[in-house]
Scaffold this active site. Structure first.
Site, PDB file in Angstrom:
ATOM      1  N   SER A 141       1.200  -1.433  -0.054  1.00 15.38           N
ATOM      2  CA  SER A 141       0.122   0.469   0.128  1.00 15.38           C
ATOM      3  C   SER A 141       1.007   1.371  -0.230  1.00 15.38           C
ATOM      4  CB  SER A 141      -1.248   0.099   1.090  1.00 15.38           C
ATOM      5  OG  SER A 141      -1.609   0.744   0.898  1.00 15.38           O
ATOM      6  N   HIS A 194      -3.996  -1.472  -4.398  1.00 16.47           N
ATOM      7  CA  HIS A 194      -5.049  -1.197  -4.730  1.00 16.47           C
ATOM      8  C   HIS A 194      -6.900  -0.824  -5.963  1.00 16.47           C
ATOM      9  CE1 HIS A 194      -5.110  -0.785   0.373  1.00 16.47           C
ATOM     10  NE2 HIS A 194      -4.009  -0.090   0.115  1.00 16.47           N
ATOM     11  N   GLU A 232      -5.452  -5.787  -4.764  1.00 10.09           N
ATOM     12  CA  GLU A 232      -4.896  -6.136  -3.726  1.00 10.09           C
ATOM     13  C   GLU A 232      -4.600  -7.411  -3.337  1.00 10.09           C
ATOM     14  OE1 GLU A 232      -8.703  -4.648  -1.337  1.00 10.09           O
ATOM     15  OE2 GLU A 232      -7.825  -2.599  -1.549  1.00 10.09           O
TER      16      GLU A 232
END
Lengths: 277, 277
Positions: free
Chosen positions: B132, B174, B201
């Site tokens: 992330s 994401h 993800e």
């Protein structure tokens, strides 16, 4: 403009088109359907709120100066043979499919007298428009429903027969706003078309024979899988992620055009006439 | 495996990697960092919950058999010169950047002794991983923040200096789950790189010199704008929609590889060793 025996145009809207203020996309529909002299039919088959939705569009089209606006609310297949409806559609210069559930449009209208007549009017020059669910039904094979915000897998999209106004392509709507790249590619992979159009909200493609023009505040994302170098789709089970290599991607905003036959953007910008500003 | 004087590897994870069960992506990190003999540093600079996040990853890495796991929680730039931290990083075979806010990583660590040392360990063979926010910082120019589910416009993304482990590309994370095609293309258009990687993800790219391999349950979307036929980006104001024509699009799931130098998918599927199943 209809009634001139030239083939008609399609206006395929990605949903949530502006309904106050300038109404650029709906304005384009009304202008191309004949302007203040247009005879417009609003088809509310997709929605469960036909009266409200129909009246909203009626107000907009009347505000833009069209006096002859009618709502046709087909609830059953029998309605789609109503002589009153058929008579009205037979004279229409613009036919507008509202949003809602695309399956309702095909299950109520497809292969009825009304369907045949709408296609006839289109061939004679009428403008056929649809927004959201009304956009989804335009191809011969349509996205019935599917998941947004996912990578492409067979299970994320269900395909079914569409109304066949624009064969050989796939349409998805609310495209950027709902994150639908994976869904569009999953749809493309499941039928013979090689061109997918992801149409944003408040944005339309105007299809005039082989030329497509983008109108509105968002963009149209075109995915062309005609010349991909690899795909794993033939060997996949339903929940497995698809691989696609070498697809072509174009993102076109307002005023850009695309040549449907040669599958290429037309790279001269249109100068909008003042009237359309 | 580190300490062998071969250049290191990067494991760039799109966020939300599986932390129970098989942990395929984290397992890949631990294996490549030296397996049960790895010396792992968890860098919690990005998160405001360093203790919880650090302990969660410690448990996972220990469950997979790594005994030497340390958390480094740099809160200020002074922390990034701590001799205790520098000594630990100097011996690390795997360095893992957690999620959180990518600006915290660059503002606390970039151009400190710790930064220099991490790059040195990478050059010496250590594995650098990030998830992330920890993935976002990998390029030389990173997405600081931006809007999801939008068409590409300059205003939808803010760019800033990254940590420079993988120069010349753009990373977004994401990717499918948040609908970030527009954001990735807006980022690509605003700096010199021509390759954008949208990582889903629970999915990672493993970068081993010029070969990138996809690991995990999602997909990696690669947008290549090196050979576009048209873009309107140079003439746009901040809120105007971008046009891009002729970009290349690849969507690659687990096991697929990509040649970073020739900008092409490597079209032989990898047979996963049993151990990695």
């Amino acid at each position: 403009m209809a009634d001139n025996q030239e083939p008609g145009q399609l206006i395929i809207i990605g949903g949530a088109e502006e309904k106050d203020g300038d109404c650029k996309v709906l304005r384009e529909f009304v202008r191309r359907a004949g302007g203040t002299k247009a005879r417009i039919i609003i088809m509310t088959a997709a929605t469960e709120l036909p009266r409200e939705v129909g009246e909203d569009y009626t107000k907009i089209f009347e505000r833009l100066g069209t006096e002859d606006v009618r709502i046709i609310d087909t609830v059953t297949r029998d309605d789609a043979s109503s002589s009153t409806y058929l008579e009205a559609v037979g004279k229409a210069t613009g036919i507008f499919f509202t949003g809602g559930d695309q399956s309702r449009i095909t299950s109520i209208i497809k292969d009825t007298e009304l369907d045949t007549l709408i296609h006839k009017r289109y061939a004679e020059g009428a403008v056929i428009a649809g927004t959201s669910a009304g956009a989804a039904v335009m191809p011969d094979v349509m996205i019935v429903e599917g998941d947004s915000k996912t990578n492409p897998r067979a299970e994320v999209v269900e395909m079914g027969p569409g109304m066949g106004f624009l064969p050989g392509i796939v349409i998805d709507q609310h495209f950027s706003q709902r994150g639908r790249l994976g869904r569009l590619i999953a749809a493309l992979a499941q039928q013979p078309a090689v061109l997918g159009f992801g149409i944003d909200e408040d944005t339309a493609i105007v299809v005039n024979q082989n030329v497509i023009e983008v109108v509105g505040s968002g963009s149209v994302t075109i995915v062309d899988v005609a010349e991909i170098t690899h795909s794993n789709v033939d060997n996949l089970l339903k929940d497995e992620p698809m691989a696609i290599c070498g697809a072509k991607l174009h993102i076109l905003p307002d005023g850009y055009r695309y040549d449907l036959k040669n599958r290429k953007p037309i790279l001269e910008r249109i100068i909008q006439p003042l009237a359309a500003a």
